[in-house]
Motif scaffolding. Structure first.
Motif, PDB file in Angstrom:
ATOM      1  N   GLU A  85      -1.601  -8.501  -1.190  1.00 39.96           N
ATOM      2  CA  GLU A  85      -0.699  -8.997  -0.229  1.00 39.96           C
ATOM      3  C   GLU A  85       0.028  -8.146   0.098  1.00 39.96           C
ATOM      4  N   GLU A  86       0.483  -7.872  -0.719  1.00 42.63           N
ATOM      5  CA  GLU A  86       1.797  -6.996  -0.930  1.00 42.63           C
ATOM      6  C   GLU A  86       0.908  -5.077  -0.898  1.00 42.63           C
ATOM      7  N   LEU A  87      -0.618  -5.271  -1.155  1.00 41.91           N
ATOM      8  CA  LEU A  87      -0.322  -3.918  -1.782  1.00 41.91           C
ATOM      9  C   LEU A  87      -1.416  -3.489   0.465  1.00 41.91           C
TER      10      LEU A  87
ATOM     11  N   LEU B 109       0.252   9.204  -0.989  1.00 43.83           N
ATOM     12  CA  LEU B 109       0.283   7.303  -0.987  1.00 43.83           C
ATOM     13  C   LEU B 109       1.742   7.397  -2.066  1.00 43.83           C
ATOM     14  N   TYR B 110       2.115   8.507  -2.406  1.00 45.34           N
ATOM     15  CA  TYR B 110       2.965   8.677  -4.070  1.00 45.34           C
ATOM     16  C   TYR B 110       4.869   8.081  -3.925  1.00 45.34           C
ATOM     17  N   ALA B 111       5.175   6.962  -3.561  1.00 43.05           N
ATOM     18  CA  ALA B 111       6.783   6.315  -3.864  1.00 43.05           C
ATOM     19  C   ALA B 111       6.478   5.699  -1.917  1.00 43.05           C
ATOM     20  N   LEU B 112       5.507   5.633  -1.313  1.00 38.92           N
ATOM     21  CA  LEU B 112       5.377   4.615  -0.829  1.00 38.92           C
ATOM     22  C   LEU B 112       5.744   3.501  -1.101  1.00 38.92           C
TER      23      LEU B 112
ATOM     24  N   SER C 279      12.537   0.807   1.127  1.00 41.23           N
ATOM     25  CA  SER C 279      11.166   0.541   1.784  1.00 41.23           C
ATOM     26  C   SER C 279      11.376  -0.788   2.704  1.00 41.23           C
ATOM     27  N   ASN C 280      10.849  -1.245   3.564  1.00 39.00           N
ATOM     28  CA  ASN C 280      10.887  -2.813   3.912  1.00 39.00           C
ATOM     29  C   ASN C 280       8.975  -2.833   3.015  1.00 39.00           C
ATOM     30  N   ILE C 281       8.588  -1.572   2.355  1.00 45.70           N
ATOM     31  CA  ILE C 281       7.281  -2.865   1.988  1.00 45.70           C
ATOM     32  C   ILE C 281       7.535  -2.587   0.867  1.00 45.70           C
ATOM     33  N   ILE C 282       7.535  -4.274  -0.305  1.00 43.00           N
ATOM     34  CA  ILE C 282       7.963  -4.289  -1.548  1.00 43.00           C
ATOM     35  C   ILE C 282       6.733  -4.394  -2.407  1.00 43.00           C
ATOM     36  N   ILE C 283       6.917  -4.740  -3.347  1.00 42.74           N
ATOM     37  CA  ILE C 283       5.795  -4.330  -4.495  1.00 42.74           C
ATOM     38  C   ILE C 283       6.300  -4.563  -6.109  1.00 42.74           C
ATOM     39  N   SER C 284       6.097  -6.358  -5.677  1.00 46.44           N
ATOM     40  CA  SER C 284       6.891  -6.999  -6.938  1.00 46.44           C
ATOM     41  C   SER C 284       7.265  -6.122  -8.206  1.00 46.44           C
ATOM     42  N   LYS C 285       7.708  -5.754  -8.904  1.00 47.21           N
ATOM     43  CA  LYS C 285       8.028  -5.052  -9.931  1.00 47.21           C
ATOM     44  C   LYS C 285       7.378  -5.625 -11.795  1.00 47.21           C
ATOM     45  N   GLU C 286       6.998  -6.749 -11.345  1.00 45.12           N
ATOM     46  CA  GLU C 286       6.449  -7.258 -12.379  1.00 45.12           C
ATOM     47  C   GLU C 286       4.569  -7.140 -12.809  1.00 45.12           C
ATOM     48  N   LEU C 287       4.377  -6.140 -11.293  1.00 51.12           N
ATOM     49  CA  LEU C 287       2.647  -6.228 -10.302  1.00 51.12           C
ATOM     50  C   LEU C 287       2.578  -4.902 -10.554  1.00 51.12           C
ATOM     51  N   THR C 288       2.860  -4.453 -11.030  1.00 53.36           N
ATOM     52  CA  THR C 288       3.398  -2.477 -10.688  1.00 53.36           C
ATOM     53  C   THR C 288       1.961  -2.791 -12.584  1.00 53.36           C
TER      54      THR C 288
ATOM     55  N   ILE D  76       4.346   4.866  11.341  1.00 53.51           N
ATOM     56  CA  ILE D  76       2.880   4.544  11.337  1.00 53.51           C
ATOM     57  C   ILE D  76       2.763   3.280  11.315  1.00 53.51           C
ATOM     58  N   TYR D  77       3.549   2.348  10.331  1.00 50.15           N
ATOM     59  CA  TYR D  77       3.824   1.095   9.612  1.00 50.15           C
ATOM     60  C   TYR D  77       4.005  -0.089  10.678  1.00 50.15           C
ATOM     61  N   GLU D  78       4.971   0.363  11.712  1.00 47.02           N
ATOM     62  CA  GLU D  78       5.625  -0.066  12.695  1.00 47.02           C
ATOM     63  C   GLU D  78       4.317  -0.126  14.156  1.00 47.02           C
ATOM     64  N   ASN D  79       3.554   1.139  14.638  1.00 47.53           N
ATOM     65  CA  ASN D  79       3.361   1.631  15.717  1.00 47.53           C
ATOM     66  C   ASN D  79       1.462   1.009  15.114  1.00 47.53           C
TER      67      ASN D  79
END
Length: 254
Positions: free
Chosen positions: A98-100, A118-121, A130-139, A180-183
């Motif tokens: 869901e995060e990705l 994609l890098y550091a997005l 960023s308001n696009i969050i990837i949980s630390k433990e999942l990376t 892009i994300y907002e629109n």
């Protein structure tokens, strides 16, 4: 005795060369160096192997060698007359999935997804860039496969820890998250021929924003403010510049 040593040395050299011929070097993060064991390696052959490695050049930001297995894959699908990027989940980790999926909303269907874009997005709660969050433990467990076949570890979707960030990457993230994300819904509905005429990048950005505003009902003030903002992104970031030039080429080819 001397002939025997020369013979053994020759056999070792042949054995080393036969191994090195089977080594495949690749810039794909998922396809690691093939492991090769050299028994009774001489100093001469060790130096030869090191020189081979020194000739392989990797970009430390986007070409990270990774042993993480592919957990996700991005594909382009068509629903009626609408194209969109979707994510395939090869794991049982629905939280990461869901995060990705939010990442895909920073790419319209007509854009090519590349590693450097994609890098550091994304961010985690620690960095909060960023308001696009990837949980630390999942990376740290998986890699993601892109539509062009490239593979990158999920951890490289976040800024490196404790490093001063390249302005190019920072502006690319702002462009994608704040615009892009907002629109995404409106941008993803655009087709070839849906923009007015344009001859250069400034005219293209204007027509691009007017088409989005007409579709979404946004005001003229929004169009003017976004034009200044995106033109600044274009001027300061080579990644954004490359992206917008790709957009312009797509809409020019009617």
């Amino acid at each position: 005795m001397e002939q025997r040593k020369l013979h053994e040395k020759s056999k070792k050299k042949e054995k080393f060369l036969s191994h090195t011929q089977n080594i495949e070097f690749t810039k794909s993060e998922e396809e690691d160096f093939q492991e090769t064991t050299f028994e009774e390696e001489t100093e001469d052959t060790s130096e030869r192997g090191l020189k081979n490695l020194e000739n392989i050049e990797f970009n430390p930001e986007v070409d990270i060698i990774s042993k993480r297995k592919i957990g996700f894959q991005i594909v382009k699908v068509k629903d009626g007359d609408i194209y969109e990027y979707e994510l395939i989940n090869f794991t049982n980790n629905n939280r990461a999935y869901e995060e990705l999926k939010k990442i895909l909303k920073t790419f319209p269907w007509f854009e090519n997804i590349k590693k450097e874009r994609l890098y550091a997005l994304a961010s985690d709660k620690r960095t909060a860039k960023s308001n696009i969050i990837i949980s630390k433990e999942l990376t740290f467990n998986y890699s993601i496969k892109l539509p062009n076949g490239d593979v990158m570890p999920i951890s490289s979707l976040k800024p490196p820890k404790g490093r001063f960030e390249n302005i190019d990457l920072e502006i690319n993230r702002e462009f994608r998250v704040n615009f892009i994300y907002e629109n995404h819904h409106y941008i993803n509905s655009l087709k070839k021929g849906s923009l007015g005429k344009f001859e250069n990048i400034e005219e293209f950005i204007g027509e691009f924003l007017i088409a989005i505003a007409n579709f979404s009902g946004k005001s003229d003030n929004w169009t003017r403010e976004k034009f200044r903002e995106i033109k600044e992104y274009f001027d300061k970031s080579s990644i954004v510049r490359d992206t917008l030039q790709e957009y312009m080429k797509f809409f020019q080819e009617v």
